[in-house]
Scaffold this motif. Structure first.
Motif, PDB file in Angstrom:
ATOM      1  N   ARG A  78       0.366  -1.506  -0.189  1.00 25.49           N
ATOM      2  CA  ARG A  78      -0.012   0.003   0.548  1.00 25.49           C
ATOM      3  C   ARG A  78       1.098   1.443  -0.046  1.00 25.49           C
ATOM      4  N   ASP A  79       2.173   1.284  -0.029  1.00 25.27           N
ATOM      5  CA  ASP A  79       2.978   2.915  -0.211  1.00 25.27           C
ATOM      6  C   ASP A  79       3.535   2.623  -1.743  1.00 25.27           C
ATOM      7  N   TYR A  80       3.461   4.328  -1.402  1.00 27.48           N
ATOM      8  CA  TYR A  80       3.381   3.834  -3.570  1.00 27.48           C
ATOM      9  C   TYR A  80       5.222   4.595  -3.500  1.00 27.48           C
ATOM     10  N   ILE A  81       5.792   3.443  -3.785  1.00 27.60           N
ATOM     11  CA  ILE A  81       7.262   3.751  -3.851  1.00 27.60           C
ATOM     12  C   ILE A  81       8.302   4.024  -4.533  1.00 27.60           C
ATOM     13  N   THR A  82       7.054   4.470  -6.077  1.00 25.03           N
ATOM     14  CA  THR A  82       8.239   4.850  -7.434  1.00 25.03           C
ATOM     15  C   THR A  82       9.191   5.641  -6.828  1.00 25.03           C
ATOM     16  N   GLY A  83      10.466   5.916  -6.973  1.00 31.12           N
ATOM     17  CA  GLY A  83      11.304   7.254  -7.015  1.00 31.12           C
ATOM     18  C   GLY A  83      11.530   6.892  -5.759  1.00 31.12           C
ATOM     19  N   LYS A  84      11.485   6.384  -5.072  1.00 27.46           N
ATOM     20  CA  LYS A  84      12.649   6.101  -3.495  1.00 27.46           C
ATOM     21  C   LYS A  84      13.783   5.752  -3.870  1.00 27.46           C
ATOM     22  N   PRO A  85      14.680   6.245  -2.926  1.00 28.69           N
ATOM     23  CA  PRO A  85      15.836   5.881  -3.053  1.00 28.69           C
ATOM     24  C   PRO A  85      16.465   4.642  -2.754  1.00 28.69           C
ATOM     25  N   PRO A  86      16.671   3.821  -3.371  1.00 33.41           N
ATOM     26  CA  PRO A  86      17.041   2.257  -2.571  1.00 33.41           C
ATOM     27  C   PRO A  86      17.202   0.978  -1.013  1.00 33.41           C
ATOM     28  N   HIS A  87      18.201   2.911  -0.433  1.00 29.23           N
ATOM     29  CA  HIS A  87      17.928   3.137   0.732  1.00 29.23           C
ATOM     30  C   HIS A  87      16.185   2.652   1.704  1.00 29.23           C
ATOM     31  N   VAL A  88      15.571   3.627   0.923  1.00 29.67           N
ATOM     32  CA  VAL A  88      14.842   3.310   1.546  1.00 29.67           C
ATOM     33  C   VAL A  88      13.799   2.163   1.264  1.00 29.67           C
ATOM     34  N   ILE A  89      14.122   1.376  -0.449  1.00 26.59           N
ATOM     35  CA  ILE A  89      12.803   0.345  -0.579  1.00 26.59           C
ATOM     36  C   ILE A  89      13.070  -0.604   0.420  1.00 26.59           C
ATOM     37  N   SER A  90      14.759  -0.682   0.833  1.00 26.87           N
ATOM     38  CA  SER A  90      15.454  -1.924   1.662  1.00 26.87           C
ATOM     39  C   SER A  90      14.842  -2.157   2.890  1.00 26.87           C
ATOM     40  N   GLU A  91      14.869  -0.725   3.698  1.00 26.17           N
ATOM     41  CA  GLU A  91      14.155  -1.177   4.458  1.00 26.17           C
ATOM     42  C   GLU A  91      12.432  -1.451   4.720  1.00 26.17           C
ATOM     43  N   LEU A  92      11.764  -0.706   3.678  1.00 25.63           N
ATOM     44  CA  LEU A  92      11.031  -0.687   3.386  1.00 25.63           C
ATOM     45  C   LEU A  92      10.270  -2.538   2.965  1.00 25.63           C
ATOM     46  N   GLY A  93      10.864  -2.845   2.712  1.00 25.26           N
ATOM     47  CA  GLY A  93      11.162  -5.010   3.192  1.00 25.26           C
ATOM     48  C   GLY A  93      11.317  -5.504   1.175  1.00 25.26           C
ATOM     49  N   ILE A  94      11.461  -4.734   0.189  1.00 25.64           N
ATOM     50  CA  ILE A  94      12.096  -5.617  -0.263  1.00 25.64           C
ATOM     51  C   ILE A  94      13.528  -5.499  -0.694  1.00 25.64           C
ATOM     52  N   ALA A  95      14.014  -6.982  -0.701  1.00 21.62           N
ATOM     53  CA  ALA A  95      16.120  -6.640  -0.860  1.00 21.62           C
ATOM     54  C   ALA A  95      15.847  -7.932  -2.163  1.00 21.62           C
ATOM     55  N   ARG A  96      17.300  -8.085  -2.534  1.00 25.67           N
ATOM     56  CA  ARG A  96      17.346  -8.375  -3.844  1.00 25.67           C
ATOM     57  C   ARG A  96      18.784  -8.536  -4.143  1.00 25.67           C
ATOM     58  N   THR A  97      19.124  -9.996  -4.873  1.00 24.21           N
ATOM     59  CA  THR A  97      20.804 -10.388  -5.010  1.00 24.21           C
ATOM     60  C   THR A  97      20.589 -10.345  -6.545  1.00 24.21           C
TER      61      THR A  97
END
Lengths: 269, 305, 326
Positions: free
Chosen positions: A74-93
């Motif tokens: 439910r958060d609008y995440i477009t354009g947010k910086p990578p570290h914020v997106i990581s904090e919100l709970g999306i991780a990648r390899t």
């Protein structure tokens, strides 16, 4: 082809709507729309250069889309910086493993906890009790992840000393340790032999079951995709050309055309 | 208004010299991504070599012969020191990473400065102006422009720089060698796979850079003093000029050089105390890096994830 | 060598050791190439100096040092923020040149700037190329009081601070902060993916490094009581860099070692003669050659990235350093 208009947006974990990105005149991604439900394993496949990693970069904030939107929980995440997106709970390899070679294996995992650190510079430099208690907790949790992947024996060695298979595992362990709810895996089976790939397939399924997370993965190894993914999205030249269960996609003539151009099937188990 | 023209002309002349040095920087950086800190010292070596030739020439030599001769020998000295430095100091550490290259370049720079100090222990050198018609005397002749005296020899700088720039541009754009240079600067591994001899291309690039720097040294030597530390500031400013214009771009280096030269003099025109003149170049650098880091004519390169 | 000379030399080595530690925070641990550390050293020294000249309270005695040290740290901190913000998005070589520019601008400005004389130099201006000097206050403004400053920046005090700083910094290195900074050094993209706010940690590194350097500046002023801009030049910045490269980029104990080795060397050279050539005269030349050879043969320095205990234990672990292949 699934239609997106019937989906009730409020209940899905992740959305992409009409995302587009160009690099200097070249359209890398065009009108990319999809959704992921909590706990799903979704695959993203397509020929080389189709734009798959670009999609991952867009989701994680390393690139900003020219058009379209992303929603996560439910958060609008477009354009947010990578570290914020990581904090919100999306991780990648990463496709080409980005481990910190000159740090120890366990330090690589500990970095994933850095946003949960509740001590400050003073505690750290003066080694106050709070520092020790927090570090102890982190070390325990980190060992937990190392054990899950079977690499706890090398905990205090430098990451550069691990063999390739274990490096891949460490990369995944690290992403998982960030306690993410959506895991993006970029070619997790690259360079693994069939036995290791089967092991990986089981491991990913186990992770999904134990941690209740969603997994979105890019892969070229069709055996893994067919066995593991509940849904598959096919990308070609930046556009989605097919979207469905593995079986549906496998038999889709557009997909076959995209990969081979002649109509022959390729490397499918 | 008068004063303005004086400072503008001064700026253009010194800008032309900065441009020459900047060309060397931009060529080398374009090819191996190395900030050759020692490039200012190549310029200094060129100046000394030119002076050396001057000392050797018979005293009656007319300036019309002597001056080109000095310029040519400075150029050759620049070539020699540049190629030597590349072979002995830079080539062995080519694979060792950025920091290693930077520190080695700094080491070479210090080394050359100190060697020059040993050779030239006392006063700075200057072309002697005792005899009429001698080089020194001709170089001292000045003309009044906009209320200030500009030495006539300075007017040579701009045409020389333009000529050399055009020659360089021709080489890089129209010859096979130039194509090889551009290939190596884009992707050394691919270029090597295409059969380009990387070592040779790099060596020749240094050759060209050293030539430019050496000639610049001779030119400055004509109107200013020659001393061991003379390369330090101009070297820094020329690098700033290359960055401002767009590192890796030949017209960028020239543009950057002229900009720095003019801005420096405009600062003086605005009655800022002359001690702050050198600060101007750095301020321009920081502004450009803030607003347009790839430089005015530079290209944006991105890291692939 | 006289007792006084030795005393002064050891003091200087201590101050440069602190500078080396400070540079290691930003270059060694965070991987940002900073060539302007002499600028922060100068800012700290001048801030301490001017504060001493304007604001000395005889009642406080040695606590006056605390005031000038605080001024030095704050001044250095403020300038590090001013420098840091534009530097956040610069990479590699561009960062090096910008910080170099900062160091040079600081020196050039200090050469030209004149400060009011305050009560110590009534009616005069101080500063400029000759720098500032702490002498006695004129007349009977207050009683002739002891040179507390020089006594205060004594050898044991300086070296105690060296050890304390080293320990504190190693503690930071082995904490989440150190891990985050080293992550930025190794791979910025991976760091972002891990949720590390790159800008925040880079700024932290700048701030920490500059404040410590500023503090070293305060120590330096109170030791010498006379400072001039000429010392705080590019060569000074390079010397500090050379110390941490020698000791091993990323290692604080290495930075200390490098500072001691490089600090002692000129004094040794001064008293050595080979074939009638006094080596001392050739010091800069030898440093230049040393630098070139060192980079070629031992780019990881003495300890690599490890602190002494780990280096002692390790024989199997590879010691490649961040200087490789980037």
């Amino acid at each position: 082809m699934k239609h997106l208009d019937t989906i009730q947006k409020e209940f899905k974990q992740f959305f992409a709507e009409g995302v587009g990105k160009s690099f200097g005149g070249l359209k890398a991604v065009d009108n990319f729309s999809m959704e992921i439900d909590t706990g799903e394993i979704v695959g993203l496949i397509g020929p080389n250069g189709a734009g798959k990693t670009t999609v991952f970069n867009l989701i994680t904030g390393m690139e900003t889309p020219d058009s379209g939107k992303f929603y996560f929980q439910r958060d609008y995440i477009t354009g947010k910086p990578p570290h914020v997106i990581s904090e919100l709970g999306i991780a990648r390899t990463f496709q080409n493993i980005r481990l910190l070679d000159y740090l120890t294996v366990i330090d690589n995992i500990k970095i994933a906890y850095h946003k949960h650190i509740s001590y400050n510079l003073a505690h750290a430099s003066l080694r106050l009790p709070k520092f020790f208690s927090v570090e102890k907790e982190i070390t325990e949790k980190s060992f937990g992840f190392l054990e899950l992947f079977g690499i706890e024996d090398s905990a205090y060695e430098l990451a550069s000393s691990l063999p390739y298979g274990k490096r891949r595992k460490l990369e995944m362990a690290r992403a998982l340790a960030t306690e993410a709810s959506l895991l993006l895996l970029d070619e997790p089976a690259a360079g693994l032999n069939p036995r290791e790939t089967a092991e990986l397939t089981e491991l990913i399924r186990k992770i999904r079951d134990e941690f209740h997370i969603s997994i979105f993965l890019i892969e070229h190894d069709m055996s893994l995709v067919m066995n593991l993914c509940e849904r598959v999205i096919v990308l070609n030249f930046g556009e989605i050309i097919a979207h469905g269960t593995p079986l549906e996609v496998q038999n889709n003539p557009d997909v076959i055309e995209a990969y081979l151009g002649t109509g022959k099937k390729k490397n499918v188990s | 208004m008068d004063n303005f023209i004086f400072f503008l002309t001064s700026g253009l002349c010194i800008g032309a010299v900065y441009a020459l040095i900047a060309l060397g920087y931009t060529l080398v950086y374009g090819i191996i991504k190395l900030i050759n800190f020692a490039h200012g010292e190549f310029y200094m070596v060129g100046a000394y070599a030119g002076f050396g030739i001057y000392l050797v020439l018979p005293s009656g030599t007319p300036a019309i012969f002597a001056i080109p001769l000095i310029i040519i020998s400075s150029g050759i000295a620049g070539i020699i020191i540049a190629v030597l430095t590349e072979q002995i100091a830079y080539k062995p550490i080519r694979k060792s990473g950025r920091l290693a290259a930077l520190l080695t370049a700094i080491g070479v720079s210090f080394l050359l400065q100190n060697l020059a100090s040993f050779i030239n222990k006392a006063n700075p050198l200057q072309y002697s102006s005792d005899k009429v018609g001698s080089i020194g005397e001709i170089c001292q002749r000045s003309v009044s422009i906009g209320g200030g005296g500009i030495k006539i020899i300075q007017f040579v700088y701009i045409p020389v720089t333009l000529a050399l720039t055009l020659i360089l541009w021709y080489i890089v754009m129209k010859t096979n060698f130039g194509r090889a240079m551009r290939a190596v600067s884009q992707d050394p591994d691919a270029a090597a796979l295409m059969g380009i001899n990387i070592d040779s291309v790099i060596r020749k690039t240094f050759l060209l850079g050293g030539l430019m720097a050496g000639i610049a040294g001779a030119l400055i030597g004509f109107h200013s003093v020659i001393e061991p530390m003379m390369g330090f500031m101009p070297g820094l400013k020329a690098f700033i000029a290359a960055v401002v214009g767009g590192i890796g771009s030949i017209p960028g280096a020239v543009l950057g050089g002229l900009i720095i030269g003019i801005v420096e003099n405009m600062v003086l025109f605005c009655n800022v105390p002359s001690g702050y003149k050198d600060v101007a170049a750095f301020v321009v650098l920081i502004l450009v890096l803030l607003v347009r880091p790839q430089g005015i004519l530079g290209r944006n390169t991105r890291e692939k994830v | 060598m006289s007792w006084y000379e030795l005393h002064s030399a050891l003091g200087n080595i201590g101050i440069f050791a602190i500078l080396a530690l400070s540079l290691n925070v930003i270059c060694g641990m965070t991987g940002l190439l900073q060539l302007g550390q002499a600028g922060f050293f100068a800012i700290g020294a001048y801030a301490a100096g001017l504060t001493s000249i304007y604001l000395t309270f005889p009642e406080l005695g040695v606590l006056n040092f605390a005031i000038s040290a605080a001024a030095a740290i704050i001044a250095a901190g403020i300038f590090s923020i001013i420098l840091g913000i534009p530097c956040l998005r610069l990479k590699g070589d561009y960062l090096a040149i910008t910080t170099l520019g900062f160091g040079e601008i600081t020196r050039l400005v200090l050469v030209n700037l004149q400060f009011p004389g305050g009560k110590m130099y009534p009616g005069e201006k101080i500063g400029g190329a000759t720098g500032i000097k702490f002498t006695e206050f004129p007349g009977d403004l207050w009683p002739a009081y002891p040179n507390y400053s020089a006594e205060f920046a004594s050898l044991w005090f300086t070296w105690m601070l060296v050890i304390i700083t080293c320990i504190l910094l190693i503690n930071i290195k082995k904490s989440s902060f150190g891990r985050a900074m080293m992550c930025i050094r190794e791979d910025e993209i991976a760091a972002q993916a891990m949720g590390i706010n790159i800008s925040k940690y880079k700024m932290m590194a700048f701030l920490l490094s500059a404040c410590i350097a500023g503090f070293a500046g305060a120590l330096f002023f109170h030791k010498e009581l006379a400072i001039a801009p000429g010392k705080f030049n590019l060569i000074c910045s390079i010397e500090i860099l050379l110390m941490i490269v020698l000791g091993g980029l990323g290692s604080f104990s290495g930075a200390l070692t490098g500072a001691v080795v490089l600090g002692i060397t000129p004094y040794i050279l001064r008293h050595v003669e080979i074939c009638g050539y006094r080596l001392g005269e050739y010091q800069q030349l030898m440093y230049a050659v040393l630098l070139i050879i060192l980079i070629r043969l031992a780019p990881n320095g003495i300890f690599g990235m490890n602190e002494i205990p780990r280096w002692w234990k390790s024989s199997v672990i590879s010691r490649r350093s961040p200087a490789d292949g980037k």
